[in-house]
Structure formats: C-alpha cells, structure tokens
Motif scaffolding. Structure first.
Motif, PDB file in Angstrom:
ATOM      1  N   VAL A 240     -15.646 -44.451 -26.634  1.00  0.00           N
ATOM      2  CA  VAL A 240     -14.802 -45.596 -25.919  1.00  0.00           C
ATOM      3  C   VAL A 240     -14.375 -45.160 -24.551  1.00  0.00           C
ATOM      4  CG1 VAL A 240     -14.222 -46.689 -28.058  1.00  0.00           C
ATOM      5  CG2 VAL A 240     -12.586 -45.193 -27.199  1.00  0.00           C
ATOM      6  N   GLY A 241     -14.472 -46.033 -23.613  1.00  0.00           N
ATOM      7  CA  GLY A 241     -14.014 -45.987 -22.136  1.00  0.00           C
ATOM      8  C   GLY A 241     -13.103 -46.942 -21.988  1.00  0.00           C
ATOM      9  N   ALA A 242     -11.964 -46.699 -21.774  1.00  0.00           N
ATOM     10  CA  ALA A 242     -10.964 -47.783 -21.195  1.00  0.00           C
ATOM     11  C   ALA A 242     -10.400 -47.631 -19.943  1.00  0.00           C
ATOM     12  CB  ALA A 242      -9.927 -47.863 -22.232  1.00  0.00           C
ATOM     13  N   GLU A 243     -10.027 -48.828 -19.264  1.00  0.00           N
ATOM     14  CA  GLU A 243      -9.530 -48.804 -17.899  1.00  0.00           C
ATOM     15  C   GLU A 243      -8.351 -49.749 -18.220  1.00  0.00           C
ATOM     16  OE1 GLU A 243     -11.163 -49.530 -13.276  1.00  0.00           O
ATOM     17  OE2 GLU A 243      -9.735 -50.918 -14.641  1.00  0.00           O
ATOM     18  N   MET A 244      -7.221 -49.210 -17.597  1.00  0.00           N
ATOM     19  CA  MET A 244      -5.973 -50.204 -17.776  1.00  0.00           C
ATOM     20  C   MET A 244      -4.881 -49.875 -16.507  1.00  0.00           C
ATOM     21  SD  MET A 244      -4.567 -48.261 -21.129  1.00  0.00           S
ATOM     22  CE  MET A 244      -3.057 -49.013 -21.146  1.00  0.00           C
ATOM     23  N   PRO A 245      -4.132 -50.792 -16.480  1.00  0.00           N
ATOM     24  CA  PRO A 245      -2.939 -50.423 -15.383  1.00  0.00           C
ATOM     25  C   PRO A 245      -2.206 -49.030 -15.695  1.00  0.00           C
ATOM     26  CG  PRO A 245      -2.793 -52.578 -16.373  1.00  0.00           C
ATOM     27  CD  PRO A 245      -3.629 -52.041 -17.311  1.00  0.00           C
ATOM     28  N   ALA A 246      -1.734 -48.461 -14.583  1.00  0.00           N
ATOM     29  CA  ALA A 246      -1.300 -47.245 -14.487  1.00  0.00           C
ATOM     30  C   ALA A 246       0.156 -47.588 -15.177  1.00  0.00           C
ATOM     31  CB  ALA A 246      -0.991 -46.696 -13.231  1.00  0.00           C
ATOM     32  N   GLY A 247       0.991 -46.679 -15.708  1.00  0.00           N
ATOM     33  CA  GLY A 247       2.174 -46.863 -16.138  1.00  0.00           C
ATOM     34  C   GLY A 247       2.403 -47.324 -17.794  1.00  0.00           C
ATOM     35  N   TYR A 248       1.094 -47.598 -18.271  1.00  0.00           N
ATOM     36  CA  TYR A 248       0.972 -47.988 -19.613  1.00  0.00           C
ATOM     37  C   TYR A 248       0.542 -46.712 -20.488  1.00  0.00           C
ATOM     38  CZ  TYR A 248       1.405 -52.927 -18.933  1.00  0.00           C
ATOM     39  OH  TYR A 248       1.879 -54.247 -18.570  1.00  0.00           O
ATOM     40  N   GLU A 249       1.145 -46.828 -21.853  1.00  0.00           N
ATOM     41  CA  GLU A 249       0.370 -45.772 -22.852  1.00  0.00           C
ATOM     42  C   GLU A 249      -0.786 -46.690 -23.485  1.00  0.00           C
ATOM     43  OE1 GLU A 249       0.605 -42.761 -23.075  1.00  0.00           O
ATOM     44  OE2 GLU A 249       2.574 -42.134 -22.076  1.00  0.00           O
ATOM     45  N   ALA A 250      -1.634 -46.161 -23.862  1.00  0.00           N
ATOM     46  CA  ALA A 250      -2.827 -46.835 -24.440  1.00  0.00           C
ATOM     47  C   ALA A 250      -3.026 -46.183 -25.912  1.00  0.00           C
ATOM     48  CB  ALA A 250      -4.347 -46.350 -23.564  1.00  0.00           C
ATOM     49  N   ALA A 251      -3.429 -47.377 -26.739  1.00  0.00           N
ATOM     50  CA  ALA A 251      -4.061 -46.911 -28.080  1.00  0.00           C
ATOM     51  C   ALA A 251      -5.469 -47.899 -28.310  1.00  0.00           C
ATOM     52  CB  ALA A 251      -3.064 -47.545 -29.026  1.00  0.00           C
ATOM     53  N   VAL A 252      -6.148 -47.461 -28.701  1.00  0.00           N
ATOM     54  CA  VAL A 252      -7.222 -48.013 -29.247  1.00  0.00           C
ATOM     55  C   VAL A 252      -7.626 -48.209 -30.669  1.00  0.00           C
ATOM     56  CG1 VAL A 252      -9.916 -48.102 -29.002  1.00  0.00           C
ATOM     57  CG2 VAL A 252      -8.397 -47.297 -27.010  1.00  0.00           C
ATOM     58  N   ARG A 253      -7.747 -49.193 -31.162  1.00  0.00           N
ATOM     59  CA  ARG A 253      -7.798 -49.416 -32.747  1.00  0.00           C
ATOM     60  C   ARG A 253      -9.290 -49.979 -32.963  1.00  0.00           C
ATOM     61  NH1 ARG A 253      -4.198 -54.193 -34.289  1.00  0.00           N
ATOM     62  NH2 ARG A 253      -6.209 -55.180 -33.647  1.00  0.00           N
ATOM     63  N   LEU A 254      -9.899 -49.425 -33.889  1.00  0.00           N
ATOM     64  CA  LEU A 254     -11.048 -49.751 -34.511  1.00  0.00           C
ATOM     65  C   LEU A 254     -10.931 -50.186 -36.057  1.00  0.00           C
ATOM     66  CD1 LEU A 254     -14.555 -48.179 -33.951  1.00  0.00           C
ATOM     67  CD2 LEU A 254     -13.593 -48.673 -36.244  1.00  0.00           C
ATOM     68  N   MET A 255     -11.271 -51.260 -36.219  1.00  0.00           N
ATOM     69  CA  MET A 255     -11.233 -51.673 -37.470  1.00  0.00           C
ATOM     70  C   MET A 255     -12.157 -52.766 -38.045  1.00  0.00           C
ATOM     71  SD  MET A 255      -7.375 -53.532 -38.013  1.00  0.00           S
ATOM     72  CE  MET A 255      -7.151 -55.099 -37.744  1.00  0.00           C
ATOM     73  N   ALA A 256     -12.339 -52.815 -39.287  1.00  0.00           N
ATOM     74  CA  ALA A 256     -13.120 -53.841 -40.003  1.00  0.00           C
ATOM     75  C   ALA A 256     -12.156 -54.888 -40.337  1.00  0.00           C
ATOM     76  CB  ALA A 256     -14.039 -53.465 -41.235  1.00  0.00           C
ATOM     77  N   ARG A 257     -12.760 -55.983 -40.738  1.00  0.00           N
ATOM     78  CA  ARG A 257     -11.872 -57.075 -41.146  1.00  0.00           C
ATOM     79  C   ARG A 257     -10.888 -56.604 -42.451  1.00  0.00           C
ATOM     80  NH1 ARG A 257     -12.741 -61.561 -44.396  1.00  0.00           N
ATOM     81  NH2 ARG A 257     -15.018 -60.785 -44.551  1.00  0.00           N
ATOM     82  N   PRO A 258      -9.635 -57.147 -42.399  1.00  0.00           N
ATOM     83  CA  PRO A 258      -8.688 -56.810 -43.559  1.00  0.00           C
ATOM     84  C   PRO A 258      -9.157 -57.562 -44.777  1.00  0.00           C
ATOM     85  CG  PRO A 258      -7.419 -56.956 -41.636  1.00  0.00           C
ATOM     86  CD  PRO A 258      -8.827 -57.498 -40.987  1.00  0.00           C
ATOM     87  N   GLU A 259      -9.045 -57.008 -45.808  1.00  0.00           N
ATOM     88  CA  GLU A 259      -9.521 -57.547 -47.205  1.00  0.00           C
ATOM     89  C   GLU A 259      -8.498 -57.390 -48.295  1.00  0.00           C
ATOM     90  OE1 GLU A 259     -13.145 -55.239 -48.477  1.00  0.00           O
ATOM     91  OE2 GLU A 259     -13.407 -56.990 -46.955  1.00  0.00           O
ATOM     92  N   ARG A 260      -8.623 -57.955 -49.272  1.00  0.00           N
ATOM     93  CA  ARG A 260      -7.800 -57.252 -50.555  1.00  0.00           C
ATOM     94  C   ARG A 260      -8.624 -56.193 -51.202  1.00  0.00           C
ATOM     95  NH1 ARG A 260      -6.338 -60.918 -55.996  1.00  0.00           N
ATOM     96  NH2 ARG A 260      -4.792 -61.481 -54.253  1.00  0.00           N
ATOM     97  N   LEU A 261      -7.898 -55.107 -51.543  1.00  0.00           N
ATOM     98  CA  LEU A 261      -8.516 -53.851 -52.132  1.00  0.00           C
ATOM     99  C   LEU A 261      -7.859 -53.619 -53.315  1.00  0.00           C
ATOM    100  CD1 LEU A 261     -10.050 -51.386 -51.553  1.00  0.00           C
ATOM    101  CD2 LEU A 261      -8.047 -50.355 -50.625  1.00  0.00           C
ATOM    102  N   GLU A 262      -8.788 -53.697 -54.392  1.00  0.00           N
ATOM    103  CA  GLU A 262      -8.136 -53.463 -55.879  1.00  0.00           C
ATOM    104  C   GLU A 262      -8.688 -52.085 -56.286  1.00  0.00           C
ATOM    105  OE1 GLU A 262      -9.091 -56.405 -58.649  1.00  0.00           O
ATOM    106  OE2 GLU A 262      -7.822 -58.060 -57.558  1.00  0.00           O
ATOM    107  N   LEU A 263      -7.868 -51.205 -56.622  1.00  0.00           N
ATOM    108  CA  LEU A 263      -8.113 -49.693 -57.125  1.00  0.00           C
ATOM    109  C   LEU A 263      -7.515 -49.450 -58.412  1.00  0.00           C
ATOM    110  CD1 LEU A 263      -7.008 -48.076 -53.815  1.00  0.00           C
ATOM    111  CD2 LEU A 263      -9.341 -48.599 -54.565  1.00  0.00           C
ATOM    112  N   LYS A 264      -7.875 -48.443 -58.835  1.00  0.00           N
ATOM    113  CA  LYS A 264      -7.333 -48.151 -60.372  1.00  0.00           C
ATOM    114  C   LYS A 264      -6.240 -47.027 -60.219  1.00  0.00           C
ATOM    115  CE  LYS A 264      -9.913 -45.438 -63.251  1.00  0.00           C
ATOM    116  NZ  LYS A 264     -11.085 -45.158 -64.018  1.00  0.00           N
ATOM    117  N   LYS A 265      -5.023 -47.339 -60.777  1.00  0.00           N
ATOM    118  CA  LYS A 265      -4.043 -46.278 -60.745  1.00  0.00           C
ATOM    119  C   LYS A 265      -4.087 -45.184 -61.654  1.00  0.00           C
ATOM    120  CE  LYS A 265      -0.183 -49.089 -60.801  1.00  0.00           C
ATOM    121  NZ  LYS A 265       0.966 -49.778 -60.606  1.00  0.00           N
ATOM    122  N   LEU A 266      -3.735 -44.169 -61.295  1.00  0.00           N
ATOM    123  CA  LEU A 266      -3.875 -43.000 -62.364  1.00  0.00           C
ATOM    124  C   LEU A 266      -2.194 -42.469 -62.670  1.00  0.00           C
ATOM    125  CD1 LEU A 266      -6.398 -40.846 -60.751  1.00  0.00           C
ATOM    126  CD2 LEU A 266      -6.655 -42.381 -62.598  1.00  0.00           C
ATOM    127  N   GLY A 267      -2.106 -42.245 -63.813  1.00  0.00           N
ATOM    128  CA  GLY A 267      -0.741 -41.960 -64.311  1.00  0.00           C
ATOM    129  C   GLY A 267      -0.919 -41.070 -65.450  1.00  0.00           C
TER     130      GLY A 267
END
Lengths: 279, 304
Positions: free
Chosen positions: A52-79
C-alpha cells in the motif's frame, strides 16, 4: 501482473500531479493505492503481499486498515469438564467480526488518539470485541486464534514514511517492487507526506472484496482520507475444481474414488512386478 | 513448493503432504488400519478445516487400501466372506451410530461420556494386546487361548448359522462378524474415526483370525467403507478436496506397499505388540489432548 503495473503506474502519475497548497480546505484528503488491486487464487497461490502507498497531509498520523465485511462468527468454547478434562463447553457467538482484519499504523496505536476515537474507526482489537460484548472474556483467545492463522494482524509503526521521490512523469513504474523506489528518490512535496507498508495475506484468506481505508489522526480528531478495494477471486484450475466439487458432487466424488483406486492398484501392481524381478 | 487446495481454501507444502501420506500409508499396510486417527488431526494442525481433512483423508485411504488389497488379494490373505459380513454389519452400525449420536448429543453430556469411554476402551485393548503379545514373545503360550472367558466361548458356540471360513480357518456363526461389524460401525460413527484399530483387535481376539489375514481383511473392509464415505461427503457436504487427497495418496500408496512388505517379515506376535503400541499411543495422545490446556479457549466448529 498487468494490474500491478497499472496500479503502480497510476500511483506514479498521481504523485507527479500538483498538490493543494497547505491550509486549503482540500488539504485533508489523501490517496491510497493498493498493489495489486486484484489477486487471482490459482493452484500455486500461497498467500499474497499487498503493498500500500498512501499520500496525506503533513501533521497527521496514519493508519491503514484492511478488512473483509464484518459478520457473525460462531465458535466452539473449550472448558474444563469434571475438573480435569478440556473439552467442548458450548458455543461462543461474536457479532461483527471480519474474517480478515489487519492494521498498519505510523505510530503506536495508543498515540493515534483516545480509545473512543480508535473504537469509532475500528482500530484495535478492543474495538472489534468491546468490553461490554457478551463474549468479551474470550477476546484474547479469538484474537490469538486469528493471529495464529495470519488473518488478524495489528502492526504498530509498520507504515514507513516514504519521504521522497516523485519521479518524472515519463518514468512509470512497472512492478510492485517499484513502489518502494518510487517513494525514496525525489524531494518531498511540501506539506504532504507519503507512507508505504505491506499487508501479508495468508492463503486461507477467503475470496471476496476487502476494504482498505486510510485514516488520518490529528489530536482528538480522525478522518477517513481515502479508501480502496482489494479483490480476491478464484481462477484457473481452482475455479474448475470448485465448480466440479460443488455443482457436480456425485460425479466428483465418484471420479475421486475411481482415480484413487486406479492409482492404488497400479502401485500395487508396480511393486508386485518389482518384487518378482528381485527374485 | 506449495499448492493451493480448492476446497480447503488453504495452501500446503507438497513434499510435506506426500511424506505425511507415506507415513500413514505405511501404518495402513503394516497393521490394516486406515490411519484417519493420525492424519485428520495432523491436517487440522496444518490449518485444514476439520470437515475437509476428514473427508479428503477418506479419499486417500481408498488409494492406500486399494493398493494394500491388491497385494493381499494376490497373496490370498483376504477373507472376503468374513470381510463382506463385517462390512454389512459396519454399514448398519454406522447408520445406527449416526442416529445414536443425535440422541446422545441432545442429552448434553455425550461428548464427555464418549471421549472418556473411548480413551478407556483404547487403553484396555492396547494394554491387553501388549501384555498378551509380550508373554507370547517371551516364549510362553498365548494367554488369550488359555484364559478366554468361558461365558464368551459358550455364548459364541450357542449361536446358530455356523459357517466355515476357509481363509481364516475358523468355524463360527455368521452372526458373529455381522454383530461385531455393527458394534465397530456404531463406535466408528459415534467417535468419527474409521475404527480400524478397534476392528483389528476384534478380528484377532474375538473372531480368532490369523494376523496376516486380519490385516488384508481389514483393508478390504476399509476400502469399501471409505469409498462410501468419500462419495457421500462429496455429494452431501462438498468437503472432499481432491488436490489434497491426491498429494496424500501419492505417498500413501507407496507407504502401504512398504508396510505390507515389512509386515510379512514380522511374526504375528511382533505385529500385535507393535499394533498395541500404536493403540496405546493414540490413547495417550487423546488423553494429553484432554488434560493439557489448549492454546486458545475457542476453536472452529466442525470435525467429524
């Protein structure tokens, strides 16, 4: 490769264009380029590096976030059962969890802004599973599992300032690796800053569209400066095999058995003839 | 070199998968087990979804067992009649087991009870085989022949439909392989494993079959069971990854042949003691999995 070249060329052209003067209203805008923008998952695919290459105004800190569409996640709990045995102990449901979530920042996450602001922009694992969420106690385990698979990554300070280099307009880059050279050879345009970084997508990242957002932080404020989309899709033999397996399951399964039997019998025969030759 | 698996949705190291197939094929050829108990967890550790790992493993076992069956068939060490009866029982037991597991899961404590029973059963069978074979190898007579429980012997002898099985050189009721096949099929369906390492001790100790016929007959049964599983999984769940199965079977067919050749050079009691070590190893592995805290307290759903 063609897409890579196009994206790199576009980045080069953009960087050669005149920038708005500091203080102008249009100053709080940015540009983000993703190279490559499309990834084909073929038989020899083993994950991908996304530059990724980004250009932005000076004086800002930057974060680049890559993500897929959020969805419901069902997992098995271990105990623990009967006090000693670790086994399945019910289900854990997490809401709005992206399958892939990776963040690159220009500074430690805590320095970008207060927690509420970061949560608003879905930056940090706390924002994915807030403390009030039903399964918040399992946040560390979920994140650990996802990080272990390479699907989640939070790399603070991994955006490198690419201080320099806007090449002449007629010098177009032809490869993803050229993005680095591009941003390290010419004088920095005043009041704008360039950043670059790399996401590592594991082979298990599913096909689909991924949003890539450039978020700028300044003081108590944050703003989405630019967005891009990364597209992963099946291609070649992978697409054909999936088509057979999903749309013609009976034929596919029967064929798989037939091939397995033939290979097994041929090997048995081969070993038998060799063993006879040996006697 | 890596290859992407179209159904599993992940990439794997080609040489590692062929090597893994070779190892499991070797065990298959040596002992007449399918090896799913070993292969499926290893594939899951590598990042393959549990459902795909189990279904694709069935596909590769078809190749390894076909390879082994061919060699055993030529050597006349498959008791086809016994194998068919056990297979019929196994299919019936499998169907029964699938229904039974639904009922058990509704009761709530099924997973816990099944796992504990399974570990105890493996421990019992493995320990018995180990000490019995050790005694025989030390020059004493097999305790199995001398101390077989009389109630069991009387019950077996009282059963109707007695049949002579020439390849195994035993005369028993045809109901025995049917019933035992049903038992193993039920257990296999409940536990989600092929059941080869339950079937083999049953053939040795309860059906009194010679060790070398046991291996061939077990492979014969596994071949048909796994064909059934592969086709059903492909049709109903689309979970068979043929690219993965192909990599595994390239190793397993060769491993199976090597296993058969080494097995022929060993005495029956040596084979039995090795089988006992394998069964006990599986039991210890399962026990450790239950006793040690997992790295993460959440995991993906699925599996067998």
């Amino acid at each position: 490769m063609r897409h890579t070249r196009l994206a790199s060329a576009a980045l080069a052209i953009f960087l050669s264009l005149p920038r708005p003067a500091p203080g102008q209203p249009g100053g709080a805008t940015g540009v983000i380029f993703v190279v490559p923008e499309r990834v084909e998952i073929n038989l020899f695919y083993n994950g991908a590096n996304i530059e990724v290459g980004a250009e932005m105004p000076a004086g800002y800190e930057a974060a680049v976030r890559l993500m897929a569409r959020p969805e419901r996640l069902e997992l098995k709990k271990l105990g623990k059962r009967a006090g000693v045995l670790w086994m399945g102990a019910g289900n854990a449901t997490f809401e709005n969890i992206p399958v892939v979530y990776q963040v690159l920042t220009s500074a430690p996450l805590a320095d970008l802004g207060p927690p509420a602001l970061r949560a608003q922009w879905m930056l940090g694992y706390d924002s994915l599973i807030p403390d009030h969420a039903p399964e918040a106690a399992l946040r560390g385990d979920l994140v650990g599992l996802k990080e272990h698979e390479g699907l989640f990554a939070l790399r603070e300070g991994a955006l490198a300032r690419a201080g320099q280099s806007v090449p002449p307009v007629d010098t177009l880059v032809t490869d993803a690796a050229e993005v680095g050279k591009l941003t390290s050879a010419a004088p920095l345009v005043q009041s704008r800053q360039l950043w670059r970084g790399t996401f590592r997508l594991p082979a298990s990242a599913p096909p689909g569209d991924y949003s890539v957002d450039l978020i700028g932080f300044k003081g108590q404020h944050a703003v989405r400066l630019a967005s891009a989309t990364l597209h992963l899709e099946h291609g070649g033999a992978v697409r054909i095999v999936r088509h057979l397996a999903i749309d013609h399951g009976l034929t596919y399964g029967s064929g798989a058995c037939l091939i397995a039997i033939i290979v097994g019998l041929l090997t048995g025969r081969l070993f038998r003839s060799r063993s006879h030759e040996g006697h | 070199m890596h290859l992407y698996l179209p159904i599993a949705g992940n990439s794997v190291n080609v040489l590692l998968m062929i090597g893994l197939g070779g190892l499991v094929g070797f065990l298959s050829g040596l002992f007449g087990v399918g090896g799913g108990f070993l292969m499926t967890p290893l594939l899951m550790m590598y990042g393959i979804p549990a459902t795909v790992a189990a279904a694709s493993d069935s596909n590769q076992i078809v190749a390894a067992s076909a390879s082994g069956c061919y060699t055993h068939f030529r050597a006349k060490t498959i008791d086809v009649r016994m194998g068919v009866l056990m297979l019929v029982g196994g299919v019936a037991g499998g169907t029964l087991g699938v229904q039974l597991i639904k009922v058990l899961r509704r009761l709530g404590e099924a997973d816990f009870a099944i796992t504990v029973v399974y570990v105890l059963m493996l421990g019992g069978i493995g320990s018995y085989m180990f000490f019995e074979s050790l005694t025989a190898l030390r020059g004493h007579r097999s305790t199995a022949a001398v101390h077989r429980p009389s109630i069991y012997r009387h019950a077996v002898e009282a059963l109707p439909f007695k049949v002579f099985f020439p390849r195994s050189k035993v005369t028993i009721s045809a109901l025995m392989p049917l019933l035992l096949g049903t038992l193993v099929g039920t257990l296999a369906a409940i536990m989600g494993v092929g059941g080869g390492f339950i079937m083999v001790p049953i053939m040795i100790y309860l059906l009194r079959m010679p060790m070398h016929v046991v291996v061939g007959t077990s492979l014969f049964q596994i071949l048909f069971t796994c064909i059934n599983v592969t086709v059903l999984q492909s049709y109903l769940n689309h979970t068979v990854d043929f690219v993965l199965a192909l990599l595994l079977l390239l190793g397993s067919v060769v491993g199976a042949q090597i296993g058969i050749r080494i097995g022929r050079r060993l005495k029956a009691d040596q084979l039995k003691i090795l089988m006992a070590v394998l069964v006990l190893s599986v039991m210890v592995k399962m026990l450790l999995g239950l006793l040690l805290r997992p790295a993460f307290l959440v995991t993906y759903k699925g599996g067998h």
